[in-house]
Design a protein around this motif. Structure first.
Motif, PDB file in Angstrom:
ATOM      1  N   VAL A 186      24.343  -8.635 -23.011  1.00 42.52           N
ATOM      2  CA  VAL A 186      24.244  -7.171 -23.059  1.00 42.52           C
ATOM      3  C   VAL A 186      25.645  -6.567 -23.032  1.00 42.52           C
ATOM      4  O   VAL A 186      25.970  -5.672 -23.818  1.00 42.52           O
ATOM      5  CB  VAL A 186      23.406  -6.648 -21.867  1.00 42.52           C
ATOM      6  CG1 VAL A 186      23.524  -5.141 -21.755  1.00 42.52           C
ATOM      7  CG2 VAL A 186      21.954  -7.064 -22.020  1.00 42.52           C
ATOM      8  N   GLU A 187      26.488  -7.070 -22.145  1.00 41.69           N
ATOM      9  CA  GLU A 187      27.853  -6.538 -22.029  1.00 41.69           C
ATOM     10  C   GLU A 187      28.606  -6.685 -23.352  1.00 41.69           C
ATOM     11  O   GLU A 187      29.260  -5.767 -23.827  1.00 41.69           O
ATOM     12  CB  GLU A 187      28.590  -7.294 -20.894  1.00 41.69           C
ATOM     13  CG  GLU A 187      29.486  -6.463 -20.034  1.00 41.69           C
ATOM     14  CD  GLU A 187      29.315  -4.950 -20.179  1.00 41.69           C
ATOM     15  OE1 GLU A 187      30.128  -4.364 -20.938  1.00 41.69           O
ATOM     16  OE2 GLU A 187      28.410  -4.343 -19.586  1.00 41.69           O
ATOM     17  N   ARG A 188      28.439  -7.856 -23.970  1.00 39.54           N
ATOM     18  CA  ARG A 188      29.103  -8.105 -25.245  1.00 39.54           C
ATOM     19  C   ARG A 188      28.596  -7.156 -26.331  1.00 39.54           C
ATOM     20  O   ARG A 188      29.367  -6.602 -27.115  1.00 39.54           O
ATOM     21  CB  ARG A 188      28.887  -9.557 -25.660  1.00 39.54           C
ATOM     22  CG  ARG A 188      29.513  -9.928 -26.977  1.00 39.54           C
ATOM     23  CD  ARG A 188      29.313 -11.392 -27.255  1.00 39.54           C
ATOM     24  NE  ARG A 188      30.112 -12.214 -26.347  1.00 39.54           N
ATOM     25  CZ  ARG A 188      31.406 -12.427 -26.516  1.00 39.54           C
ATOM     26  NH1 ARG A 188      32.040 -11.877 -27.534  1.00 39.54           N
ATOM     27  NH2 ARG A 188      32.074 -13.174 -25.670  1.00 39.54           N
ATOM     28  N   LEU A 189      27.279  -6.973 -26.350  1.00 42.83           N
ATOM     29  CA  LEU A 189      26.685  -6.069 -27.333  1.00 42.83           C
ATOM     30  C   LEU A 189      27.246  -4.658 -27.160  1.00 42.83           C
ATOM     31  O   LEU A 189      27.606  -3.988 -28.129  1.00 42.83           O
ATOM     32  CB  LEU A 189      25.159  -6.050 -27.182  1.00 42.83           C
ATOM     33  CG  LEU A 189      24.427  -4.987 -28.005  1.00 42.83           C
ATOM     34  CD1 LEU A 189      24.475  -5.336 -29.490  1.00 42.83           C
ATOM     35  CD2 LEU A 189      22.977  -4.829 -27.557  1.00 42.83           C
ATOM     36  N   PHE A 190      27.345  -4.227 -25.900  1.00 42.31           N
ATOM     37  CA  PHE A 190      27.821  -2.867 -25.654  1.00 42.31           C
ATOM     38  C   PHE A 190      29.243  -2.681 -26.152  1.00 42.31           C
ATOM     39  O   PHE A 190      29.586  -1.646 -26.729  1.00 42.31           O
ATOM     40  CB  PHE A 190      27.728  -2.539 -24.156  1.00 42.31           C
ATOM     41  CG  PHE A 190      26.339  -2.178 -23.725  1.00 42.31           C
ATOM     42  CD1 PHE A 190      25.275  -2.328 -24.602  1.00 42.31           C
ATOM     43  CD2 PHE A 190      26.089  -1.663 -22.459  1.00 42.31           C
ATOM     44  CE1 PHE A 190      23.987  -2.002 -24.217  1.00 42.31           C
ATOM     45  CE2 PHE A 190      24.802  -1.325 -22.078  1.00 42.31           C
ATOM     46  CZ  PHE A 190      23.764  -1.506 -22.945  1.00 42.31           C
ATOM     47  N   SER A 191      30.099  -3.679 -25.932  1.00 41.83           N
ATOM     48  CA  SER A 191      31.473  -3.485 -26.383  1.00 41.83           C
ATOM     49  C   SER A 191      31.520  -3.443 -27.913  1.00 41.83           C
ATOM     50  O   SER A 191      32.291  -2.679 -28.493  1.00 41.83           O
ATOM     51  CB  SER A 191      32.401  -4.552 -25.789  1.00 41.83           C
ATOM     52  OG  SER A 191      32.062  -5.805 -26.299  1.00 41.83           O
ATOM     53  N   THR A 192      30.660  -4.231 -28.563  1.00 44.47           N
ATOM     54  CA  THR A 192      30.590  -4.153 -30.030  1.00 44.47           C
ATOM     55  C   THR A 192      30.153  -2.759 -30.472  1.00 44.47           C
ATOM     56  O   THR A 192      30.747  -2.153 -31.368  1.00 44.47           O
ATOM     57  CB  THR A 192      29.585  -5.190 -30.564  1.00 44.47           C
ATOM     58  OG1 THR A 192      29.922  -6.467 -30.036  1.00 44.47           O
ATOM     59  CG2 THR A 192      29.609  -5.247 -32.082  1.00 44.47           C
TER      60      THR A 192
END
Lengths: 354, 515
Positions: free
Chosen positions: B180-186
């Motif tokens: 989720v964290e990775r998706l948000f930064s994308t």
């Protein structure tokens, strides 16, 4: 332009109406086709679909032809509900007749009330045994029962030809390819004096009632429906798809065998090469015309039986070829499948948006 | 709100008075919203609030009955998804449309509107993966990928079209916290480059973390437009469900009861083609407790459920024991009769028959414990009464026991299925994804029922990908990863990062190595 809208739930009125619409469309299209071919299309359709019902002396004949159609279709419909596609009822019908005739030939010089029941039992077992082959192949080896049951039909028919021309040929029959005539104890009693109406007709009606009870009131019938509609849910609910396949194949085979025996011990009174006349295939149309519902199948059986009777009438009145009956039956199946769309979709006219 | 600015820079997308009806329901009524360039806009609402319909209208899948859509200030018609993509609207669906047996790059090529040279496509995909630092191997076959990686394929597909508006439909429902964290930064990077994002979710904490503004829908209407960073989570939740939130009440006595279900060294090969092998799974579930099993989808959850339910038999009878009785070789019906009830994740076609009425669906699994069909004869009256009682007790919104299962919304059908099983008072209830796709109000009710069932002395096993749910419900938690189950640990002793790492397993480690 036509607008198609999916219904939220299948339409119940359409479920009942669509077979009637299919019959009407078949009549209309048949009229056009035969007129275009130079026949009197109007009278052809009238002879096939209406005359049999309008002339009371034809009713017994309709009943005699409807009985095997209904019996076979009842079994097929239960299988179709479970997604078990037994297309080879014709073969099971023939094998049932062969098994029953085998008993008749063995008991040729005997008398007794038990002979006919023994033939009936043999007929049922013969049909079941023939249906057991595709059932086994499907359950164990995942072979499509559509192909195997269909191909086994031709094996059964050739086996019949072999028997009536060889070992079972009537020794007093002037070398005609046919078995001995059945004796009185081997023949299905008629129910109405002086007519062709034999025991098979009330038996078919009784079986329709039993099939209806089975499908609507028992967990066995429920299992059949669940297995057909949602195999994973059936497994989840503790129903076995394998057992259902076996049960429905044996049931439809047994009923086809019973119908075959009734036909042999009834209208035919012996086995001849003309015995397989396609009831096993026509019963597929009966099953769909009756919407796979036991009581609908009684209706479907009467309609299809009438096309056989009417086909014969049309041969003499408007000189329609015998194949016309088959064409009407096939046309009816097409129309049934087409009108099925109405159950799930609402179709209306809509002017094209600008 | 931002009137002055909007006059200078037109909204990327503006909806005015959109309405859409289906037979019997007004899915959207007079909906207006606008999204500025580069804005991350949340569309918030329960299941059935009309989010999906609105999104389908924007993406051209369906047409509005009334109202107008403006794109960069110009009124437009969007007759098809292809037209939407041509305008610059991309969408990542909740359920991916990927072919498991094909590679990443093949799947991307299949999703494009026009044919692109394979080498050129590879170069363009590589450029996107690099500029957004997305870890994804274009030559891997899809069935070997985690859910997070699969989602990245869909995102890359969209980015290839250089979208001006990206629609994300419930994107985090199956991701680990790290993913989720990775998706948000994308997503933040995509927005910073000027692409607007319409973010659909019912997870309030995420919306607070990510979104600039939020439109809240309830029953097809806009009930509020707010800044999620300012508004409280509780207030947004109450706007969304239109009532005060219920808090789950745990019983105090959990955890010390007798062992009701015990599984010892259960190994079972996965079903081809893409099933996961279960490897020596062992656990016990005690009376009065809720055991949570976390894990990312496709790690053996479905296999574990069917092995417990009896749809697939265990290798030995003693592998699975219910109240001390060896049931590993018993079928589904026998296990249920003994008191082991299971609810699989897939409602339509597995837990229920879509073309059957609710009454008939009650019969499907309840007949072993409730006298609905004595001696094989179905008692219509009892079947109707049973379905009726489930409908009433679990507040299933339907026209009655005669309604087809397929006509119910996902949440309502789930309530019926849960009610059907709980209503049988099972000794052990194993349930997979109990509130997946269920609105917040109904989810709270279902969770409360699970807690109450455990409090009455049953053992409850909840298999879920929703960590918040497990942390709220479970007394002990274990994680399933690649068919292996970790030893259960009391929830109180676990941190969310720790669980996330356990869930990620090999995939998580890979993602970390790429970063």
């Amino acid at each position: 332009m036509l607008e198609w809208r999916r219904r939220r739930e299948p339409s119940l009125p359409m479920l009942a109406l669509s077979p009637l619409i299919a019959i009407a469309l078949t009549m209309a299209l048949g009229m056009i086709v035969f007129t275009a071919m130079g026949y009197d299309g109007f009278h052809a359709v009238g002879s096939i679909f209406l005359t049999p019902f309008l002339e009371p002396q034809r009713w017994a004949d309709i009943g005699v032809k409807a009985a095997p159609l209904v019996m076979i279709a009842l079994g097929l419909a239960i299988g179709f509900r479970a997604n078990v596609w037994n297309i080879g009822a014709e073969g099971q019908y023939v094998m049932g007749a062969i098994a029953g005739t085998g008993v008749a030939l063995l008991t040729y010089q005997m008398t007794g009330w038990w002979i006919l029941p023994a033939m009936v039992l043999a007929g049922i077992l013969g049909g079941m045994a023939w249906a057991a082959i595709p059932a086994f192949l499907r359950v164990r080896l995942q072979v499509s029962e559509i192909l195997t049951s269909l191909m086994l039909t031709y094996v059964a028919v050739q086996f019949l030809y072999f028997l009536v021309r060889g070992p079972w040929k009537d020794p007093d029959g002037f070398n005609f390819p046919q078995t001995r005539m059945f004796t009185a104890d081997q023949t299905l009693p008629t129910v109405l004096e002086g007519t062709l109406v034999h025991l098979g007709i009330p038996a078919a009606l009784l079986l329709a009632l039993v099939a209806w009870l089975l499908m609507e009131k028992t967990t066995a019938g429920y299992a059949v429906k669940v297995v057909g509609l949602a195999p994973a849910a059936a497994r989840h609910g503790g129903f076995s798809a394998e057992r259902t396949t076996w049960a429905t194949m044996l049931l439809s085979g047994g009923l086809a065998g019973l119908a075959g025996l009734f036909e042999a011990a009834g209208p035919f009174g012996q086995l001849t090469p003309q015995f397989p006349i396609g009831y096993g295939f026509t019963a597929i149309i009966v099953a769909f015309l009756g919407r796979l519902h036991p009581l609908g199948i009684v209706f479907g059986g009467i309609v299809l039986a009438a096309t056989y009777v009417g086909g014969e009438i049309a041969q003499s009145t408007v000189r329609l070829p015998q194949a016309a009956t088959g064409m009407f039956q096939a046309l009816l199946l097409f129309m049934l499948l087409a009108t099925d769309v109405l159950v799930r979709w609402r179709i209306s006219w809509k002017r094209r948006a600008a | 709100m931002n009137q002055p600015r909007e006059q200078i820079v037109p909204s990327r997308l503006a909806l005015a008075h959109i309405s859409k009806s289906f037979p019997g329901v007004k899915a959207n009524e007079d909906i207006s919203l606008s999204i500025a360039p580069g804005e991350i806009h949340a569309l918030l609402g329960e299941n059935g609030a009309g989010k999906s319909t609105l999104v389908k209208i924007i993406y051209g899948v369906q047409q509005a009955d009334e109202g107008t859509i403006s794109w960069n200030g110009e009124p437009v018609a969007i007759p098809s998804p292809k037209a939407a993509r041509k305008l610059g609207i991309g969408m990542v669906f909740q359920h991916f449309s990927l072919f498991d047996a094909m590679t990443v790059i093949e799947n991307i090529a299949l999703g494009l509107d026009e044919a692109v040279d394979r080498e050129e496509l590879k170069a363009r995909v590589a450029a996107i993966l690099e500029s957004y630092s997305l870890p994804l191997d274009p030559d891997r076959e899809v069935h070997t990928l985690s859910v997070g990686e699969r989602q990245r394929i869909e995102i890359v597909r969209c980015l290839l079209q250089k979208p001006k508006l990206l629609i994300m439909d419930e994107p985090t429902s199956v991701l680990t916290p790290q993913e989720v964290e990775r998706l948000f930064s994308t997503l933040r990077q995509i927005a910073a480059e000027g692409c607007s994002i319409l973010y659909i979710s019912h997870k309030l904490s995420e919306i607070r973390a990510l979104c600039d503004s939020a439109t809240i829908l309830r029953a097809g209407r806009v009930v509020a437009t707010c800044d999620p960073k300012v508004e409280t989570t509780k207030r947004m939740a109450e706007l969304m469900i239109g009532a005060e939130l219920r808090k789950i009440e745990h019983s105090k006595t959990a955890g010390a009861g007798a062992v009701r279900l015990s599984v010892t060294g259960l190994s079972l090969p996965g079903e081809p083609p893409f099933g996961t092998d279960l490897e020596a799974v062992s656990f016990v579930a005690r009376a009065g407790e809720i055991l949570g099993i976390a894990g990312v989808a496709g790690n053996g959850q479905a296999e574990l459920l069917t092995a417990l339910s009896g749809e697939r038999l265990a290798p030995g009878p003693a592998t699975i024991q219910l109240d001390g009785k060896a049931i590993g070789q018993e079928g589904a019906g026998a296990r249920r009769a003994l008191g082991l009830a299971c609810v699989p994740e897939e409602r339509n076609g597995h837990a229920a028959v879509p073309d059957f009425s609710l009454a008939d669906n009650g019969l499907l699994t309840a007949r072993h414990r409730v006298p609905l069909a004595p001696h094989g004869w179905i008692s219509r009256g009892s079947v109707k009464r049973f379905a009726d009682s489930v409908i009433k007790l679990f507040d299933v919104r339907t026209t009655g026991y005669g309604a087809l299962a397929r006509s119910l919304s996902g949440g309502n059908l789930q309530k019926f299925i849960m009610g059907r099983e709980i209503g049988q008072q099972p000794a052990v209830l194993v349930v997979s994804q109990p509130t997946w796709g269920v609105d917040a109000g109904a989810a709270a009710a279902i969770r409360q029922e699970l807690v109450d069932l455990a409090a009455k002395g049953s053992a409850v096993v909840v298999i879920s990908q929703d960590l918040d749910e497990l942390l709220e419900l479970a007394d002990r938690l274990s994680v399933i990863n690649e068919g292996r189950l970790s030893a259960p640990r009391p929830v109180a002793s676990l941190g969310i990062d720790e669980i996330g790492l356990m869930m990620g397993g090999v995939h998580g480690a890979e993602a970390a190595a790429h970063a």
